[in-house]
Scaffold this active site. Structure first.
Site, PDB file in Angstrom:
ATOM      1  N   GLN A 198      -4.031  31.366  12.198  1.00 15.26           N
ATOM      2  CA  GLN A 198      -4.888  30.417  11.485  1.00 15.26           C
ATOM      3  C   GLN A 198      -5.455  31.081  10.236  1.00 15.26           C
ATOM      4  O   GLN A 198      -5.985  30.408   9.370  1.00 15.26           O
ATOM      5  CB  GLN A 198      -6.064  29.982  12.369  1.00 15.26           C
ATOM      6  CG  GLN A 198      -5.678  29.115  13.551  1.00 15.26           C
ATOM      7  CD  GLN A 198      -6.855  28.854  14.474  1.00 15.26           C
ATOM      8  OE1 GLN A 198      -6.797  29.196  15.643  1.00 15.26           O
ATOM      9  NE2 GLN A 198      -7.946  28.259  13.986  1.00 15.26           N
ATOM     10  N   GLU A 233      -7.586  32.439  15.065  1.00 14.79           N
ATOM     11  CA  GLU A 233      -8.411  32.635  13.859  1.00 14.79           C
ATOM     12  C   GLU A 233      -8.494  34.129  13.557  1.00 14.79           C
ATOM     13  O   GLU A 233      -8.338  34.545  12.419  1.00 14.79           O
ATOM     14  CB  GLU A 233      -9.807  32.032  14.062  1.00 14.79           C
ATOM     15  CG  GLU A 233     -10.684  32.179  12.814  1.00 14.79           C
ATOM     16  CD  GLU A 233     -12.043  31.482  12.898  1.00 14.79           C
ATOM     17  OE1 GLU A 233     -12.199  30.542  13.695  1.00 14.79           O
ATOM     18  OE2 GLU A 233     -12.941  31.871  12.144  1.00 14.79           O
ATOM     19  N   ARG A 311     -23.573  29.721  16.117  1.00 13.98           N
ATOM     20  CA  ARG A 311     -23.361  28.265  16.208  1.00 13.98           C
ATOM     21  C   ARG A 311     -23.955  27.710  17.510  1.00 13.98           C
ATOM     22  O   ARG A 311     -24.372  26.558  17.562  1.00 13.98           O
ATOM     23  CB  ARG A 311     -21.884  27.893  16.064  1.00 13.98           C
ATOM     24  CG  ARG A 311     -21.690  26.437  15.668  1.00 13.98           C
ATOM     25  CD  ARG A 311     -20.232  26.091  15.428  1.00 13.98           C
ATOM     26  NE  ARG A 311     -19.834  26.143  14.044  1.00 13.98           N
ATOM     27  CZ  ARG A 311     -20.018  25.161  13.147  1.00 13.98           C
ATOM     28  NH1 ARG A 311     -20.602  24.028  13.502  1.00 13.98           N
ATOM     29  NH2 ARG A 311     -19.595  25.298  11.914  1.00 13.98           N
ATOM     30  N   ARG A 343     -12.323  25.892  19.744  1.00 13.08           N
ATOM     31  CA  ARG A 343     -12.772  24.538  19.394  1.00 13.08           C
ATOM     32  C   ARG A 343     -14.231  24.262  19.781  1.00 13.08           C
ATOM     33  O   ARG A 343     -14.555  24.184  20.967  1.00 13.08           O
ATOM     34  CB  ARG A 343     -11.846  23.530  20.071  1.00 13.08           C
ATOM     35  CG  ARG A 343     -11.701  22.217  19.349  1.00 13.08           C
ATOM     36  CD  ARG A 343     -10.593  21.439  19.972  1.00 13.08           C
ATOM     37  NE  ARG A 343     -10.221  20.293  19.148  1.00 13.08           N
ATOM     38  CZ  ARG A 343      -9.170  19.519  19.375  1.00 13.08           C
ATOM     39  NH1 ARG A 343      -8.393  19.757  20.406  1.00 13.08           N
ATOM     40  NH2 ARG A 343      -8.879  18.515  18.589  1.00 13.08           N
ATOM     41  N   PHE A 345     -16.660  26.344  18.871  1.00  9.34           N
ATOM     42  CA  PHE A 345     -17.167  27.619  18.344  1.00  9.34           C
ATOM     43  C   PHE A 345     -18.608  27.896  18.772  1.00  9.34           C
ATOM     44  O   PHE A 345     -19.483  28.150  17.948  1.00  9.34           O
ATOM     45  CB  PHE A 345     -17.046  27.569  16.807  1.00  9.34           C
ATOM     46  CG  PHE A 345     -16.952  28.908  16.132  1.00  9.34           C
ATOM     47  CD1 PHE A 345     -15.775  29.616  16.114  1.00  9.34           C
ATOM     48  CD2 PHE A 345     -18.057  29.445  15.467  1.00  9.34           C
ATOM     49  CE1 PHE A 345     -15.687  30.852  15.455  1.00  9.34           C
ATOM     50  CE2 PHE A 345     -17.984  30.684  14.817  1.00  9.34           C
ATOM     51  CZ  PHE A 345     -16.787  31.370  14.805  1.00  9.34           C
ATOM     52  N   GLU A 712     -13.162  19.482  15.764  1.00 12.84           N
ATOM     53  CA  GLU A 712     -13.891  20.023  16.908  1.00 12.84           C
ATOM     54  C   GLU A 712     -14.828  19.043  17.625  1.00 12.84           C
ATOM     55  O   GLU A 712     -14.934  19.091  18.855  1.00 12.84           O
ATOM     56  CB  GLU A 712     -14.697  21.260  16.477  1.00 12.84           C
ATOM     57  CG  GLU A 712     -13.830  22.438  16.107  1.00 12.84           C
ATOM     58  CD  GLU A 712     -14.627  23.495  15.376  1.00 12.84           C
ATOM     59  OE1 GLU A 712     -14.992  23.267  14.206  1.00 12.84           O
ATOM     60  OE2 GLU A 712     -14.903  24.546  15.987  1.00 12.84           O
TER      61      GLU A 712
HETATM   62  N1  MTE Z   1      -5.499  20.130  16.968  1.00 13.82           N
HETATM   63  C1  MTE Z   1      -4.279  20.601  17.309  1.00 13.82           C
HETATM   64  N2  MTE Z   1      -3.304  19.728  17.563  1.00 13.82           N
HETATM   65  N3  MTE Z   1      -4.037  21.940  17.392  1.00 13.82           N
HETATM   66  C2  MTE Z   1      -5.022  22.862  17.161  1.00 13.82           C
HETATM   67  O1  MTE Z   1      -4.780  24.060  17.240  1.00 13.82           O
HETATM   68  N4  MTE Z   1      -7.387  23.243  16.559  1.00 13.82           N
HETATM   69  C3  MTE Z   1      -8.737  22.676  16.579  1.00 13.82           C
HETATM   70  C4  MTE Z   1      -8.760  21.327  15.866  1.00 13.82           C
HETATM   71  N5  MTE Z   1      -7.708  20.492  16.336  1.00 13.82           N
HETATM   72  C5  MTE Z   1      -6.328  22.387  16.799  1.00 13.82           C
HETATM   73  C6  MTE Z   1      -6.505  20.986  16.698  1.00 13.82           C
HETATM   74  C7  MTE Z   1      -9.725  23.542  15.972  1.00 13.82           C
HETATM   75  S1  MTE Z   1     -10.383  24.787  16.883  1.00 13.82           S
HETATM   76  C8  MTE Z   1     -10.164  23.356  14.699  1.00 13.82           C
HETATM   77  S2  MTE Z   1     -11.372  24.310  14.028  1.00 13.82           S
HETATM   78  C9  MTE Z   1      -9.598  22.314  13.835  1.00 13.82           C
HETATM   79  O2  MTE Z   1      -8.574  21.573  14.471  1.00 13.82           O
HETATM   80  C10 MTE Z   1      -9.017  22.995  12.606  1.00 13.82           C
HETATM   81  O3  MTE Z   1      -8.386  22.123  11.765  1.00 13.82           O
HETATM   82  P1  MTE Z   1      -9.159  21.229  10.693  1.00 13.82           P
HETATM   83  O4  MTE Z   1     -10.165  22.120  10.036  1.00 13.82           O
HETATM   84  O5  MTE Z   1      -8.087  20.791   9.805  1.00 13.82           O
HETATM   85  O6  MTE Z   1      -9.813  20.134  11.465  1.00 13.82           O
HETATM   86  N1  HPA Z   2     -16.511  27.988  12.733  1.00 10.61           N
HETATM   87  C1  HPA Z   2     -15.292  28.471  12.948  1.00 10.61           C
HETATM   88  N2  HPA Z   2     -14.906  29.650  12.578  1.00 10.61           N
HETATM   89  C2  HPA Z   2     -15.787  30.415  11.950  1.00 10.61           C
HETATM   90  C3  HPA Z   2     -17.077  29.974  11.692  1.00 10.61           C
HETATM   91  C4  HPA Z   2     -17.455  28.684  12.106  1.00 10.61           C
HETATM   92  O1  HPA Z   2     -18.590  28.237  11.903  1.00 10.61           O
HETATM   93  N3  HPA Z   2     -17.719  30.962  11.066  1.00 10.61           N
HETATM   94  C5  HPA Z   2     -16.839  31.949  10.964  1.00 10.61           C
HETATM   95  N4  HPA Z   2     -15.663  31.627  11.479  1.00 10.61           N
HETATM   96 MO1  MOS Z   3     -11.697  26.277  15.337  1.00  8.19          MO
HETATM   97  S1  MOS Z   3     -12.632  27.167  16.916  1.00  8.19           S
HETATM   98  O1  MOS Z   3     -13.006  26.664  14.234  1.00  8.19           O
HETATM   99  O2  MOS Z   3     -10.468  27.403  14.985  1.00  8.19           O
END
Ligand code: MTE
Ligand code: HPA
Ligand code: MOS
Length: 774
Positions: A198, A233, A311, A343, A345, A712
């Protein structure tokens, strides 16, 4: 610019369904590729007395085995705190900690050699419990406290005060694609890295330190991930560097894609928490004061835990306004694999505790929890403990859910069911959610995009966004297509690559589409501004009259014969740049950790879920009948993707709360180390009904095209399942007080149903039950 089509399908849907999408393991390998495998510590804590590689080295097809001694730079991969080694030196901190990296001519040979490595270890005391770690002073960072008002004086005004503890377990990410990387040697000491990460820049930055190579020689390339969920991440980094270390020494391509069992054993998970709460209410059920102490199980190194911890504090009051709060969090070092982003966090962990506190108060007062919840929902202008003020009303979603889903009717039906059934009981819960959008570390809220318009009118877009199933590429495509007003088929989203887009933040914090999408908008706009004078000159008009719409140039609301493609080609002939690199950083946000106050979030996402479950009171098993959600999207730009995120997040949250049980024994060995012992939701355990209402809210926000982040927040709707099951248990056994200990597995449900007090409390139905089964 034109309106986007919110009904657009995910651009990957066909290739996913046909198995044509390309993941790390689908890449054709170069001739001479070698295969790696990591040898992890067999003990959770100890001193290395002797490491014997001799037998492994002699194995057929083994090329070389690397240890920390082979690292040309610094043996350090810690992100927030420099406390994590890539390869163990003299001390072992968790079971599975990488000690050596075998490189062989086949995966089989590498795995066989692992088994021949011998290690003598002097055992040291193993800590798995965060409270024990705190007692022993094993804190990764100093404790943090968020405060508003004064809880000390507020307790005196409270009519009711309740205290308790709450536990949430970890969670295995279980992305379908395991961690992995493939590294290739290029000329001039450059290494190309394909990584399932990521955070391409995180991989690049740490690799530069470990290998002592400048970042400009490390090209990290990502096409997509088969899921990340936070687990990639930070934790994709070590596998990529291990491969690169071997490539550096051997000048050969090296691949390592972890076996599922290796991935489960060696990588960190969601942080488990053990927490204490104290809640005080006045006689009208207003929450006047709330105190919480969080013991976060960080594992053996900081990784992202300090940020996760923060968080937890940000979201410790969830969707409620509480005037007096004091919340303290301890980041506890234990001998488990370093836990990490997942997800939500830390948000879900914080929210669970206040929901437990409210449920406890409701138990004691003999009222349903929703009476307390509803009474205390955030209103516009209410201050969070961290200083930011709520910009929306939490009751918008709540009230809509009550009306739309006819809560009175649901309650009547559930009551009727419960009065006519002895062995099955239904329970209902409400779960309001308020989740802040932005990286809590302000500097991370920046992104870049590189947009090329080619002379045939097609468009290529690169950003720092990583596609991991969440649909961000589709959203980026929608943004570019709408900005240029071209057909979506004219736009291609290119891979994420550190040579094209530098210094990226990881795709995380649900903010990827907002940050990268805004950068795409800025880049497209700059190109359009350069095209307008060209069109004006071609059409002999002034450029203010020019619009680009549906692949034609329009003047004063009239379509001309000049096409997008002709315009682009002419601009090229006139030597006008058709490319733009743009930068976006979120305005208005700030946070001062020295006083724990600021305005850390661009905006908040609100929603409410109503969950209805049925518990089989003979077996302790349960089903989720329905989850009915009202979610504040602002204005969704893609209903299919957003629905997918809501459904997926919800089910992942239900899994965490009900069935996913991570078990480490006292020796720090993972017992739930395979899918036979770690149960995740399958198609049979998802709610039978998921209703979703897209609440459109008109307030301006900083989301991309006003389409609020969705990655999330829905995970936290899953918390509703815990409390609905708990309520169903109490229908069967009113004196039961099921512990606030998630997951609420069938085993725990059964023990609560038949807790000691049971027989006395419901003699009639108990007799009936016995009779029925004689
Ligand atoms: N959805 C799918 N299909 N696969 C993933 O790995 N990760 C989640 C969420 N949805 C994820 C997902 C997490 S932890 C986050 S932070 C967000 O997607 C990241 O993507 P975005 O910032 O584009 O929403
Ligand atoms: N969310 C997800 N990942 C992160 C954050 C957060 O707030 N801060 C640092 N890494
Ligand atoms: Mo999502 S836990 O911020 O990759």
């Amino acid at each position: 610019m034109k309106n986007i089509d919110p009904g657009m399908k995910n651009i990957d849907s066909f290739t996913h369904a046909r198995g044509e999408s390309i993941y790390l393991d689908d890449m054709p390998l170069l001739e001479g590729t070698l295969f790696g495998a990591a040898f992890g510590s067999p003990e959770a804590h100890g001193k290395v007395l002797h490491l014997d590689l001799s037998e492994a080295e002699k194995m057929k097809d083994v090329v070389r085995i690397f240890t920390y001694k082979d690292i040309p730079g610094i043996n350090q991969i810690g992100g927030i705190v420099p406390d994590e080694l890539l390869l163990a030196e003299n001390l072992l901190h968790f079971n599975g900690m990488p000690v050596a990296f075998v490189v062989a001519k086949s995966v089989k040979a590498a795995q066989a050699a692992i088994k021949k490595i011998k290690i003598d270890i002097e055992p040291l005391h193993i800590i798995t419990d965060p409270r024990e770690a705190k007692e022993k002073g094993e804190l990764i960072i100093p404790p943090r406290t968020f405060k508003i008002g004064n809880t000390e004086t507020a307790w005196q005004q409270c009519q009711h005060i309740f205290e308790g503890t709450a536990e949430t377990n970890g969670q295995e990410h279980l992305y379908i694609e395991t961690q992995g990387a493939y590294t290739l040697p290029l000329e001039h000491g450059t290494i190309k890295v394909y990584s399932s990460t990521q955070g391409p820049t995180a991989v690049q930055r740490h690799m530069a330190v470990v290998l002592n190579i400048p970042m400009h020689r490390l090209e990290v390339e990502v096409t997509r991930l088969g899921g990340g969920f936070g687990g990639k991440e930070d934790q994709a980094t070590s596998w990529a560097i291990l491969c690169a270390l071997a490539t550096y020494h051997l000048k050969k391509p090296v691949k390592y894609s972890l076996h599922r069992l290796e991935d489960m054993r060696m990588t960190g998970k969601r942080n488990p928490y053990s927490s204490d709460f104290k809640i005080g209410l006045d006689k009208n059920l207003n929450i006047l004061a709330y105190e919480a102490t969080f013991y976060q199980n960080a594992g053996a190194a900081a990784d992202l835990s300090p940020a996760v911890l923060e968080r937890t504090l940000f979201h410790c009051t969830n969707s409620y306004f509480v005037p007096n709060v004091s919340a303290t969090a301890f980041c506890c070092r234990t001998n488990l694999p370093p836990n990490t982003a997942f997800r939500g966090f830390g948000g879900p962990q914080g929210m669970f505790v206040i929901e437990a506190a409210i449920a406890k108060a409701a138990d004691e007062l003999g009222i349903p929890a929703y009476k307390i919840q509803k009474k205390n929902l955030l209103k516009t202008g209410d201050e969070f403990p961290y200083g930011q003020k709520a910009a929306s009303e939490a009751n918008e979603c709540w009230n809509k859910a009550e009306q739309l889903y006819e809560i009175d009717k649901i309650e009547r039906e559930v009551a009727a069911f419960n009065s006519t059934n002895i062995l099955f009981k239904k329970g209902i819960s409400f779960m309001p959610v308020c989740f802040g959008i932005s990286f809590t570390k302000t500097l991370m809220n920046q992104a870049r995009a590189l947009v090329h318009v080619y002379t045939d009118g097609s468009v290529g877009v690169s950003t720092g966004a990583v596609e991991m199933g969440q649909g961000v590429n589709t959203k980026m495509l929608q943004v570019a297509a709408s900005m240029f007003s071209v057909d979506p088929s004219k736009v291609k989203i290119h891979s994420t690559n550190t040579f094209r887009i530098a210094n990226t933040s990881p795709s995380a914090a649900s903010a990827t589409a907002d940050l990268n999408g805004k950068a795409v908008q800025i880049a497209c706009k700059a190109i359009i501004e350069r095209l307008k004078p060209v069109a004006a000159e071609m059409l002999q008009t002034n450029q203010e009259a020019i619009q680009i719409k549906n692949e034609f140039v329009w003047t004063g609301n009239k379509q001309t014969d000049l096409t997008w493609q002709q315009l682009v080609l002419t601009a090229y002939i006139k030597r006008i740049s058709l490319s733009e690199h743009a930068h976006y950083s979120t305005p208005q946000i700030n946070f001062d950790a020295s006083i724990e106050k600021g305005h850390p979030f661009a905006y908040h996402v609100f929603g409410t879920a109503i969950t209805i479950v049925t518990v089989d009171c003979l077996r302790g098993i349960y089903e989720v009948d329905a989850v009915k959600i009202v979610h504040d999207f602002g204005s969704t730009m893609n209903t299919i993707i957003d629905r997918g995120q809501i459904e997926g997040g919800l089910v992942q949250g239900i899994g965490w709360m009900t069935m996913e049980e991570i078990v480490f024994d006292k020796e720090g060995t993972l017992r739930s180390n395979a899918l036979s012992t770690y149960k995740v939701p399958d198609i049979y355990s998802v709610p039978k009904i998921i209703d979703l209402h897209f609440l459109e809210t008109s307030k301006d926000n900083l989301a991309i095209m006003r389409s609020k982040a969705v990655g999330e927040p829905p995970l936290m709707y899953g918390i509703g399942a815990f409390f609905a099951i708990r309520n169903a248990i109490k229908e069967f056994n009113p004196t039961a007080t099921p512990a606030f200990s998630a997951p609420i597995t069938p085993e725990k449900v059964l023990l609560s149903l038949y807790s000691k007090s049971y027989k006395g409390s419901q003699p009639e139905s108990f007799k009936a039950l016995i009779k029925e089964h004689e």
